[in-house]
Design a protein around this motif. Structure first.
Motif, PDB file in Angstrom:
ATOM      1  N   LEU A  91      51.387   0.703  16.631  1.00  0.00           N
ATOM      2  CA  LEU A  91      51.163   2.139  16.779  1.00  0.00           C
ATOM      3  C   LEU A  91      52.479   2.904  16.896  1.00  0.00           C
ATOM      4  O   LEU A  91      52.620   3.987  16.326  1.00  0.00           O
ATOM      5  N   PHE A  92      53.457   2.335  17.616  1.00  0.00           N
ATOM      6  CA  PHE A  92      54.758   3.000  17.704  1.00  0.00           C
ATOM      7  C   PHE A  92      55.470   3.010  16.357  1.00  0.00           C
ATOM      8  O   PHE A  92      56.108   3.990  15.993  1.00  0.00           O
ATOM      9  N   GLY A  93      55.360   1.917  15.604  1.00  0.00           N
ATOM     10  CA  GLY A  93      55.960   1.882  14.271  1.00  0.00           C
ATOM     11  C   GLY A  93      55.324   2.895  13.343  1.00  0.00           C
ATOM     12  O   GLY A  93      56.025   3.621  12.623  1.00  0.00           O
ATOM     13  N   PHE A  94      54.003   2.973  13.361  1.00  0.00           N
ATOM     14  CA  PHE A  94      53.307   3.963  12.547  1.00  0.00           C
ATOM     15  C   PHE A  94      53.681   5.377  12.965  1.00  0.00           C
ATOM     16  O   PHE A  94      53.885   6.254  12.126  1.00  0.00           O
TER      17      PHE A  94
ATOM     18  N   PHE B  58      54.347  15.099  18.997  1.00  0.00           N
ATOM     19  CA  PHE B  58      54.799  13.711  18.956  1.00  0.00           C
ATOM     20  C   PHE B  58      55.183  13.200  20.334  1.00  0.00           C
ATOM     21  O   PHE B  58      54.954  12.032  20.650  1.00  0.00           O
ATOM     22  N   LEU B  59      55.748  14.059  21.170  1.00  0.00           N
ATOM     23  CA  LEU B  59      56.073  13.658  22.531  1.00  0.00           C
ATOM     24  C   LEU B  59      54.804  13.307  23.307  1.00  0.00           C
ATOM     25  O   LEU B  59      54.744  12.275  23.984  1.00  0.00           O
ATOM     26  N   LEU B  60      53.784  14.139  23.203  1.00  0.00           N
ATOM     27  CA  LEU B  60      52.520  13.860  23.895  1.00  0.00           C
ATOM     28  C   LEU B  60      51.863  12.585  23.368  1.00  0.00           C
ATOM     29  O   LEU B  60      51.282  11.808  24.136  1.00  0.00           O
ATOM     30  N   TRP B  61      51.936  12.373  22.053  1.00  0.00           N
ATOM     31  CA  TRP B  61      51.357  11.167  21.467  1.00  0.00           C
ATOM     32  C   TRP B  61      52.058   9.920  22.031  1.00  0.00           C
ATOM     33  O   TRP B  61      51.407   8.946  22.383  1.00  0.00           O
ATOM     34  N   ARG B  62      53.386   9.958  22.130  1.00  0.00           N
ATOM     35  CA  ARG B  62      54.115   8.802  22.653  1.00  0.00           C
ATOM     36  C   ARG B  62      53.813   8.576  24.136  1.00  0.00           C
ATOM     37  O   ARG B  62      53.692   7.430  24.583  1.00  0.00           O
ATOM     38  N   VAL B  63      53.682   9.661  24.896  1.00  0.00           N
ATOM     39  CA  VAL B  63      53.338   9.513  26.316  1.00  0.00           C
ATOM     40  C   VAL B  63      51.939   8.915  26.453  1.00  0.00           C
ATOM     41  O   VAL B  63      51.718   8.027  27.286  1.00  0.00           O
ATOM     42  N   CYS B  64      51.009   9.372  25.643  1.00  0.00           N
ATOM     43  CA  CYS B  64      49.648   8.809  25.693  1.00  0.00           C
ATOM     44  C   CYS B  64      49.645   7.332  25.339  1.00  0.00           C
ATOM     45  O   CYS B  64      48.942   6.534  25.969  1.00  0.00           O
ATOM     46  N   LEU B  65      50.420   6.939  24.332  1.00  0.00           N
ATOM     47  CA  LEU B  65      50.500   5.520  23.983  1.00  0.00           C
ATOM     48  C   LEU B  65      51.069   4.699  25.131  1.00  0.00           C
ATOM     49  O   LEU B  65      50.588   3.599  25.423  1.00  0.00           O
ATOM     50  N   ARG B  66      52.077   5.218  25.806  1.00  0.00           N
ATOM     51  CA  ARG B  66      52.667   4.492  26.934  1.00  0.00           C
ATOM     52  C   ARG B  66      51.687   4.380  28.099  1.00  0.00           C
ATOM     53  O   ARG B  66      51.590   3.337  28.738  1.00  0.00           O
TER      54      ARG B  66
END
Length: 109
Positions: free
Chosen positions: A70-73, A38-46
């Motif tokens: 995407l952040f809400g999902f 989840f940390l990597l997913w959030r960094v990729c989104l940013r």
């Protein structure tokens, strides 16, 4: 997992931390991988958002709207995964056999 225990079992403070430590005893690596994922997913989104915002890739309102969705999902999916992880740890612990101190039997918790 302490927050999930706090919500589902209505425990508070250090009790939830002790319970989460006990429940995750045999599957800590899967919990760590879940959090790192989840940390990597959030960094990729940013990174994607910054790249699109700086390069003018589309209207900024649409980029922001997609980012917020995407952040809400991701947050909903993260909490569902944490609850599933909690129940899997609880099920694994409940099937664990503990030898009795007194006697020769085995007690299934």
């Amino acid at each position: 997992m302490g927050v999930v225990i706090s919500i589902l079992e209505e425990k508070e403070g250090d009790v939830e931390i002790v319970i989460s430590s006990y429940l995750s005893r045999g599957s800590r690596w899967s919990g760590i991988l879940l959090i790192v994922g989840f940390l990597l997913w959030r960094v990729c989104l940013r990174v994607i958002y910054v790249f699109l915002a700086l390069n003018g890739g589309g209207t900024r309102i649409w980029v922001l709207l997609v980012q917020v969705l995407l952040f809400g999902f991701t947050n909903v999916f993260k909490w569902v995964c944490f609850v599933v992880y909690y129940f899997e740890c609880k099920k694994r612990i409940s099937k664990k056999e503990v030898p009795l101190v007194e006697g020769d039997g085995v007690y299934s918790v």
